[in-house]
Design a protein around this motif. Structure first.
Motif, PDB file in Angstrom:
ATOM      1  N   PRO A  27       0.804  -1.227   0.000  1.00 37.64           N
ATOM      2  CA  PRO A  27       0.000   0.000   0.000  1.00 37.64           C
ATOM      3  C   PRO A  27       0.834   1.274   0.000  1.00 37.64           C
ATOM      4  O   PRO A  27       0.336   2.342  -0.386  1.00 37.64           O
ATOM      5  CB  PRO A  27      -0.818  -0.126   1.300  1.00 37.64           C
ATOM      6  CG  PRO A  27      -0.852  -1.582   1.598  1.00 37.64           C
ATOM      7  CD  PRO A  27       0.463  -2.133   1.115  1.00 37.64           C
ATOM      8  N   ALA A  28       2.110   1.175   0.411  1.00 35.60           N
ATOM      9  CA  ALA A  28       2.967   2.360   0.462  1.00 35.60           C
ATOM     10  C   ALA A  28       3.267   2.947  -0.906  1.00 35.60           C
ATOM     11  O   ALA A  28       3.829   4.040  -0.989  1.00 35.60           O
ATOM     12  CB  ALA A  28       4.284   2.023   1.181  1.00 35.60           C
ATOM     13  N   VAL A  29       2.902   2.256  -1.984  1.00 38.88           N
ATOM     14  CA  VAL A  29       3.120   2.854  -3.309  1.00 38.88           C
ATOM     15  C   VAL A  29       2.282   4.116  -3.480  1.00 38.88           C
ATOM     16  O   VAL A  29       2.602   4.975  -4.300  1.00 38.88           O
ATOM     17  CB  VAL A  29       2.825   1.877  -4.469  1.00 38.88           C
ATOM     18  CG1 VAL A  29       3.761   0.706  -4.455  1.00 38.88           C
ATOM     19  CG2 VAL A  29       1.374   1.433  -4.474  1.00 38.88           C
ATOM     20  N   GLY A  30       1.174   4.230  -2.734  1.00 45.72           N
ATOM     21  CA  GLY A  30       0.439   5.494  -2.752  1.00 45.72           C
ATOM     22  C   GLY A  30      -0.806   5.524  -3.593  1.00 45.72           C
ATOM     23  O   GLY A  30      -1.253   6.599  -4.000  1.00 45.72           O
ATOM     24  N   GLY A  31      -1.405   4.385  -3.877  1.00 44.20           N
ATOM     25  CA  GLY A  31      -2.676   4.392  -4.598  1.00 44.20           C
ATOM     26  C   GLY A  31      -2.512   4.255  -6.100  1.00 44.20           C
ATOM     27  O   GLY A  31      -1.397   4.305  -6.638  1.00 44.20           O
ATOM     28  N   VAL A  32      -3.645   4.097  -6.771  1.00 40.41           N
ATOM     29  CA  VAL A  32      -3.658   3.857  -8.214  1.00 40.41           C
ATOM     30  C   VAL A  32      -4.659   4.803  -8.873  1.00 40.41           C
ATOM     31  O   VAL A  32      -5.810   4.895  -8.446  1.00 40.41           O
ATOM     32  CB  VAL A  32      -4.052   2.402  -8.534  1.00 40.41           C
ATOM     33  CG1 VAL A  32      -4.043   2.171 -10.049  1.00 40.41           C
ATOM     34  CG2 VAL A  32      -3.112   1.422  -7.839  1.00 40.41           C
ATOM     35  N   MET A  33      -4.201   5.491  -9.903  1.00 43.50           N
ATOM     36  CA  MET A  33      -5.071   6.346 -10.706  1.00 43.50           C
ATOM     37  C   MET A  33      -5.293   5.660 -12.050  1.00 43.50           C
ATOM     38  O   MET A  33      -4.331   5.290 -12.723  1.00 43.50           O
ATOM     39  CB  MET A  33      -4.401   7.708 -10.914  1.00 43.50           C
ATOM     40  CG  MET A  33      -5.227   8.687 -11.710  1.00 43.50           C
ATOM     41  SD  MET A  33      -6.695   9.203 -10.817  1.00 43.50           S
ATOM     42  CE  MET A  33      -7.876   9.208 -12.147  1.00 43.50           C
TER      43      MET A  33
END
Length: 338
Positions: A27-33
């Motif tokens: 989850p530390a990647v910071g989300g997905v757009m």
């Protein structure tokens, strides 16, 4: 209520599925757009992934999905709960509607208790419900800017602080933001887009066989959702095991210096601002290695995640009309050549 469409049954859209799997593992990647055409499975993929994740342990009755094994006290609104009493809940998947008010998002004073009992009590919002899960925002490019600012600040800090009507409440709010939108309906501000870890582009399939298979599977699902999901249960179970194994292996995965150097040279070649892109590439590449049951990150992992980690961080060059993905591929070729 019918079950969500199985994640494993989604045809094509490999980059989107890979990005969601990476976010589930790290989850530390910071989300997905996810930007793309309407009707290309954006929300279907996110819901399907959340459904196949294993249930989480929470303090029984806690509206904040508090982890019974976490250190520190429970949020004030859950202070009276017994931490030794545990229940299992599905991984939260919370939809944030475009018209949501700030009070509904962050939480506010419980008016019923205030009027009936004269007590000041906190009514948790959508961020509390999304803790330890997913927050999905469809058409995020149409969401009010101050709500987007608030969401991204909370996502970055992992805490939600509410101070209003004499209340001061702080509670954990760690979740994976999945945003989707159609670029034709407006772009997300660059400084906000940069806060998302990964960005993927989805397009309507052009291959005849792929379009036929999409329609065939969707029709089968609409006719008998339970039977269709049962048919794909084994495939979803394999994906679930793969995610759980990757989550357990992630801490042991090593990123060699030569891989970090490759990511840094790529970021320099692309001329991106700051170091966020390199951090995301490293984290995403590590999650990808864990998903592939490897303990060592390879340069190929960085190459596999480079486009989704960097395409939304590129400066616009008026003298270069090449698309962002093509620019990244070109930069990768230059870095490989040394």
């Amino acid at each position: 209520m019918r079950p969500p469409f199985p994640f494993s049954a989604i045809v094509g859209q490999e980059e989107m599925k890979r990005a969601l799997l990476i976010a589930a593992v790290e989850p530390a990647v910071g989300g997905v757009m996810v930007f793309g055409d309407r009707g290309t499975g954006k929300s279907t993929a996110a819901r399907g992934l959340a459904r196949l994740l294993p249930k989480i342990r929470v303090v029984r009755g806690c509206p904040f999905n508090s982890d019974p094994d976490a250190e520190g006290p429970l949020p004030a609104a859950s202070a009276g709960l017994d931490r030794t009493k545990v229940e299992l809940r599905p991984v939260p998947f919370v939809d944030l509607p475009l018209g949501a008010t700030e009070d509904r998002v962050v939480g506010a004073l419980d008016l019923e208790r205030a009027l009936n009992r004269g007590e000041k009590a906190f009514e948790p919002g959508l961020l509390a419900r999304a803790h330890r899960g997913f927050l999905y925002i469809d058409e995020i490019n149409l969401l009010e800017d101050h709500i987007v600012d608030l969401l991204l600040d909370v996502a970055a800090s992992g805490e939600n602080l509410v101070e209003r009507e004499g209340l001061s409440v702080r509670h954990p709010a760690r979740f994976v933001i999945v945003g989707s939108g159609n670029p034709e309906e407006g772009e997300l501000r660059p400084q906000l887009l940069d806060r998302f870890g990964l960005a993927v582009e989805v397009r309507t399939p052009t291959a005849l066989a792929e379009r036929i298979e999409v329609v065939r599977r969707r029709d089968a699902y609409e006719r008998d959702p339970a039977a269709f999901c049962a048919r794909w249960a084994a495939a979803d179970a394999r994906v679930r095991r793969r995610i759980v194994e990757a989550q357990n292996r992630l801490a042991e995965v090593v990123v060699p210096d030569e891989v970090l150097a490759f990511a840094a040279r790529l970021a320099i070649a692309l001329g991106t601002d700051g170091l966020r892109g390199e951090l995301v590439m490293m984290r995403a590449a590590r999650a990808l290695a864990a998903l592939d049951r490897r303990s060592l990150v390879a340069i190929g992992d960085v190459e596999a995640v480079a486009a989704m980690a960097m395409r939304h961080r590129l400066r616009r060059d008026p003298l270069d009309e090449t698309g962002s993905t093509a620019r990244i591929e070109r930069a990768l070729g230059e870095v490989r050549a040394g």
